[in-house]
Design an enzyme around this catalytic site. Sequence first.
Site, PDB file in Angstrom:
ATOM      1  N   TYR A  53       0.839  -1.204   0.000  1.00 53.06           N
ATOM      2  CA  TYR A  53       0.000   0.000   0.000  1.00 53.06           C
ATOM      3  C   TYR A  53       0.865   1.241   0.000  1.00 53.06           C
ATOM      4  O   TYR A  53       2.012   1.206   0.448  1.00 53.06           O
ATOM      5  CB  TYR A  53      -0.898   0.015   1.240  1.00 53.06           C
ATOM      6  CG  TYR A  53      -2.018  -0.982   1.241  1.00 53.06           C
ATOM      7  CD1 TYR A  53      -2.391  -1.661   0.093  1.00 53.06           C
ATOM      8  CD2 TYR A  53      -2.720  -1.262   2.421  1.00 53.06           C
ATOM      9  CE1 TYR A  53      -3.426  -2.577   0.103  1.00 53.06           C
ATOM     10  CE2 TYR A  53      -3.760  -2.177   2.439  1.00 53.06           C
ATOM     11  CZ  TYR A  53      -4.110  -2.839   1.288  1.00 53.06           C
ATOM     12  OH  TYR A  53      -5.121  -3.748   1.311  1.00 53.06           O
ATOM     13  N   SER A 218     -13.951  -4.197   1.004  1.00 52.39           N
ATOM     14  CA  SER A 218     -14.864  -3.558   0.034  1.00 52.39           C
ATOM     15  C   SER A 218     -16.332  -3.819   0.345  1.00 52.39           C
ATOM     16  O   SER A 218     -17.109  -4.141  -0.559  1.00 52.39           O
ATOM     17  CB  SER A 218     -14.551  -4.020  -1.397  1.00 52.39           C
ATOM     18  OG  SER A 218     -13.790  -3.072  -2.065  1.00 52.39           O
ATOM     19  N   GLY A 223     -17.008   1.968  -2.775  1.00 55.61           N
ATOM     20  CA  GLY A 223     -17.744   3.237  -2.787  1.00 55.61           C
ATOM     21  C   GLY A 223     -18.948   3.239  -3.695  1.00 55.61           C
ATOM     22  O   GLY A 223     -19.774   4.157  -3.642  1.00 55.61           O
ATOM     23  N   LEU A 225     -21.651   1.416  -3.642  1.00 56.92           N
ATOM     24  CA  LEU A 225     -22.933   1.287  -2.946  1.00 56.92           C
ATOM     25  C   LEU A 225     -23.382   2.571  -2.251  1.00 56.92           C
ATOM     26  O   LEU A 225     -24.503   2.650  -1.759  1.00 56.92           O
ATOM     27  CB  LEU A 225     -22.863   0.132  -1.940  1.00 56.92           C
ATOM     28  CG  LEU A 225     -22.862  -1.262  -2.580  1.00 56.92           C
ATOM     29  CD1 LEU A 225     -22.430  -2.324  -1.583  1.00 56.92           C
ATOM     30  CD2 LEU A 225     -24.242  -1.594  -3.145  1.00 56.92           C
ATOM     31  N   GLY A 227     -23.807   5.112  -4.023  1.00 62.38           N
ATOM     32  CA  GLY A 227     -24.590   5.724  -5.091  1.00 62.38           C
ATOM     33  C   GLY A 227     -23.867   6.817  -5.836  1.00 62.38           C
ATOM     34  O   GLY A 227     -24.430   7.427  -6.760  1.00 62.38           O
ATOM     35  N   LYS A 228     -22.583   7.039  -5.490  1.00 56.81           N
ATOM     36  CA  LYS A 228     -21.910   8.202  -6.077  1.00 56.81           C
ATOM     37  C   LYS A 228     -21.587   8.051  -7.561  1.00 56.81           C
ATOM     38  O   LYS A 228     -21.273   9.043  -8.222  1.00 56.81           O
ATOM     39  CB  LYS A 228     -20.641   8.536  -5.291  1.00 56.81           C
ATOM     40  CG  LYS A 228     -19.543   7.492  -5.347  1.00 56.81           C
ATOM     41  CD  LYS A 228     -18.382   7.943  -4.454  1.00 56.81           C
ATOM     42  CE  LYS A 228     -17.236   6.955  -4.456  1.00 56.81           C
ATOM     43  NZ  LYS A 228     -16.141   7.404  -3.554  1.00 56.81           N
TER      44      LYS A 228
END
Length: 338
Positions: A53, A218, A223, A225, A227-228
Amino acid sequence: MQHRRLGRSAIVVSDICMGTMTFGSQVDEAAALRVLDRSYDAGINFFDTAEGYPVPPDAKWVGRTEEIVGKWLKTKPRDAIILATKVSGPSHVWFRSPCRNGMTALDRRNIEAAIDASLTKLGTDYIDLYQTHWPDHDTPYDETMEVLDEMVRAGKVRITGCSNETSWGLMKSLASAEKLGTARYQTIQNNFSLNNRRFEDELAQVCRMEGVSLIPYSPIAGGVLSGKYNGGARPEGARFSRYLAMEGRQAQMGKRFVNERSLEATARFMAVAAEAGFDPVTMAVAWSKQHDFVASTIVGVGAEDQLDPILAAADLVLPDDVMKAINTVSREIPYPMG
């Protein structure tokens, strides 16, 4: 915050785990430290990172996340934190880890090099949960399990786990550990969300029967879910907005997460959440926690304000009618991520 045991081990963790893969790229150090503090203050004691990471993987910043987590770790009692990190493995499909110039097989040399480097970056003398980030089906499991066992016996690692593993690979590793008398995998960290329920097909049964805990990542489908991305939106700075503008593996991942079926399913799940009076993110995290084979759900943020709906799921148990409505969507739009 509720707590659950990791596999058959002695380690008990909060049922929400803070993931850190955006720290050092999308989230700068100052913001990352604030997110970690807020998570800790909310009752989260479980934090997950990896030698590869932040994401997207890039040699210019690889290892920065562990350094940030290590800096924060010095401000807390070490015994109060359950710290997880990972050795890269060969990465397979989505990306190639920049660690060791991409030479990341799960053999003795790579595991020994990875654990020592992670301990240095994290500024600690032990890791609570050490995981193989991607499986290496070409390296004998006997070798991998023997080396990991040596790390446990040396006191560098408390327990071990795997990530992105298959049913065959998990069973192979457990059989190898039993044969050799080594430490076994106590956890598996795989993708699991309302938009990706494939873990329930086979791996859930392996976990139940073999005493292995899923620590899903996840849960908000990267992200999606929230709705973005619905209605063709591509929020500036969002992960899949960037990935969909790229080529190769990142673009493939973007299309897996953001596609016609996944957005249709998301819209349906958002309607369920609205009817029940929940934020869709809160509902998605609560749903993930509400499985008998799940020990702790790994969440992550790209900005501090994204923490609020996540933490709202801490003590939420979805009622039966909401679970039924969710299952109806999943039956009518099966496997929206393929």
